[in-house]
Motif scaffolding. Sequence first.
Motif, PDB file in Angstrom:
ATOM      1  N   ALA A 164     -61.429  63.807   0.465  1.00 33.75           N
ATOM      2  CA  ALA A 164     -62.408  62.915   1.101  1.00 33.75           C
ATOM      3  C   ALA A 164     -62.954  61.920   0.077  1.00 33.75           C
ATOM      4  O   ALA A 164     -63.260  62.305  -1.057  1.00 33.75           O
TER       5      ALA A 164
ATOM      6  N   PHE B 299     -59.815  59.244   4.001  1.00 36.68           N
ATOM      7  CA  PHE B 299     -59.163  60.481   3.569  1.00 36.68           C
ATOM      8  C   PHE B 299     -57.789  60.176   3.008  1.00 36.68           C
ATOM      9  O   PHE B 299     -57.025  59.407   3.597  1.00 36.68           O
TER      10      PHE B 299
ATOM     11  N   THR C 250     -55.821  64.780  13.501  1.00 38.35           N
ATOM     12  CA  THR C 250     -55.206  65.066  12.187  1.00 38.35           C
ATOM     13  C   THR C 250     -54.095  64.061  11.899  1.00 38.35           C
ATOM     14  O   THR C 250     -54.020  63.465  10.815  1.00 38.35           O
TER      15      THR C 250
ATOM     16  N   TYR D  71     -55.430  60.522  11.125  1.00 41.90           N
ATOM     17  CA  TYR D  71     -55.939  60.334   9.763  1.00 41.90           C
ATOM     18  C   TYR D  71     -54.827  60.417   8.721  1.00 41.90           C
ATOM     19  O   TYR D  71     -54.916  59.774   7.675  1.00 41.90           O
TER      20      TYR D  71
ATOM     21  N   PHE E 298     -57.530  69.426   6.170  1.00 44.69           N
ATOM     22  CA  PHE E 298     -58.107  68.495   7.138  1.00 44.69           C
ATOM     23  C   PHE E 298     -57.892  68.988   8.578  1.00 44.69           C
ATOM     24  O   PHE E 298     -58.748  68.827   9.443  1.00 44.69           O
TER      25      PHE E 298
ATOM     26  N   GLU F 216     -60.555  71.268   9.709  1.00 43.09           N
ATOM     27  CA  GLU F 216     -61.806  70.553  10.043  1.00 43.09           C
ATOM     28  C   GLU F 216     -61.721  69.916  11.428  1.00 43.09           C
ATOM     29  O   GLU F 216     -62.683  69.927  12.192  1.00 43.09           O
TER      30      GLU F 216
END
Length: 475
Positions: free
Chosen positions: A471, A445, A285, A288, A154, A157
């Motif tokens: 995800a 997530f 990050t 999440y 993650f 991303e």
Amino acid sequence: MTDVDTSEWSAHTDSIPSPEVMGLKEMREVIKNVPRYLSGLRDQYGPVVRVPMGKTDAFLVSDFDVVQDVIIASSRRFDKDAQKTGPGPDDWGSSLERVLGKGLVTSVGTYHRRQRRLIQPVFHRQRIAGYGSAFASIAAEASANFTEGERFNFHEEMYELALGMVTRTLFDVSLESEAAARIRTAFPREGGPLRWELSPFGKILLHLPLPANRQFKQGLQAVDEIVYGMIEDRRRGKGDGQDLLSLLLQVTDADTGEYLTDLELRDEAITLLMAGHETSSGSLTWAYYLLGTHPEIRERMHKEIDWVLGDRLPTVEDLPRLMFTDAVYSEALRLYPPAWVLVRRSLEDYRANGYHIPRNSVIMVSPYVLHRDTTWWPEPERFIPSRFLSFEDPFDSFSGQAKAPGRPKLAYLPFGAGPRQCIGNVFAQMEGVMALATLSRHWEFEPVGEPPNRVTSDFTLQPRGGLEMVAHRRR
Ligand code: HEM
């Protein structure tokens, strides 16, 4: 030199509380999570701690009056060039300086004050609000790339997402551009010369003929060529004139009528590029990760996003109604502030809580540590976004003290404060909340694997080795 008479100061430097010298095993544990170690030192030894760092000492200060002096009031008695106190010849400079030149992050003294004065208007809230639709559409592109059940890193991303936000707003180019590709190879996410600086033998490594050093040099040259090319394009009138680089080109010194030189523009552009994505990728990050481990908070944020947005992308006008989403981002920045330590050099002798800190010392103010002060943050390790709501929260069983009325400004410093405060703070908060709202319209997530107890904290606070997530499509 200072005219302060230090002879009568009540306590000498040697009497400042300090931890015992560490064994190798202990040191290995500390390196896994340095911010947590510093927080423990404050709890154990109080508001001024002497932290042995090889040949030199650093001083961790957490008392608000001292913090106020160091980063706000006495900026002329403290400056940011702390690397000058370290071992090694002065002219080695720092690798950060080799990349960023004399941009806002690395410059000091009167030069910094002038650049800051000139550039500040470019970051006016209304100007940044003009990038709102870019923030939402870049996050929507990222959202379109996730797949149900996909397990992935993650952090990587979010790195791409934040890089996309900053390349679009700064240069008006996309992630597929040559510029973004060059940046990725020149400055890898982990390791590499840029990050060796703070490792024990970093300065020596930087001067060895290692392949990574060669790649770094070539990469930097390539990024320079691209930035100079973009400056040239804009001088020839290419582009719509709305990106940050175009705005920087229009900046003039009111006293002299001078524009920024090409070298100044290059330094500021690369500074914004680096400062703008390294930090934001970490904060998203962590946000999440926290949402993934607190389903009830995540659900509540989803309700707000669905209610405010329905089926459309967020706009800047939605932000005042995305209060809980904003509180989630703020609370993530409290628990995991990417800029977890602010470092200064004392330009003269200084007295902190009665202790003598000599001239030319490294002083550390740590947002990570201050954000865990139980006076203002009850149960500091808990993730409680409603601490940032200004009204009584009917959904939160946590007592009203979480709101801590009268909480001082210095208790919360994710963007620093004073003359070196983050110039991109409005950009970052807007980008962060819009990214959360856009990605969470369709996705949630789930973190997998070990909790991220090991962190990288060379520049910014990041989960070491990234963060694995799965995800799941919401709707
Ligand atoms: C969540 C995201 C961000 C965080 C947590 C953050 C944090 C910080 C902090 C704490 C400082 C002050 C450092 C010190 O006092 O030593 C700083 C400085 C700075 N930040 Fe940020 N930042 C973020 C995003 C951004 C963005 C998006 C940009 C630009 C687009 C940016 C540009 C800068 C610059 C240029 C400075 C140096 C300012 C100066 O010294 O005059 N930052 N940032």
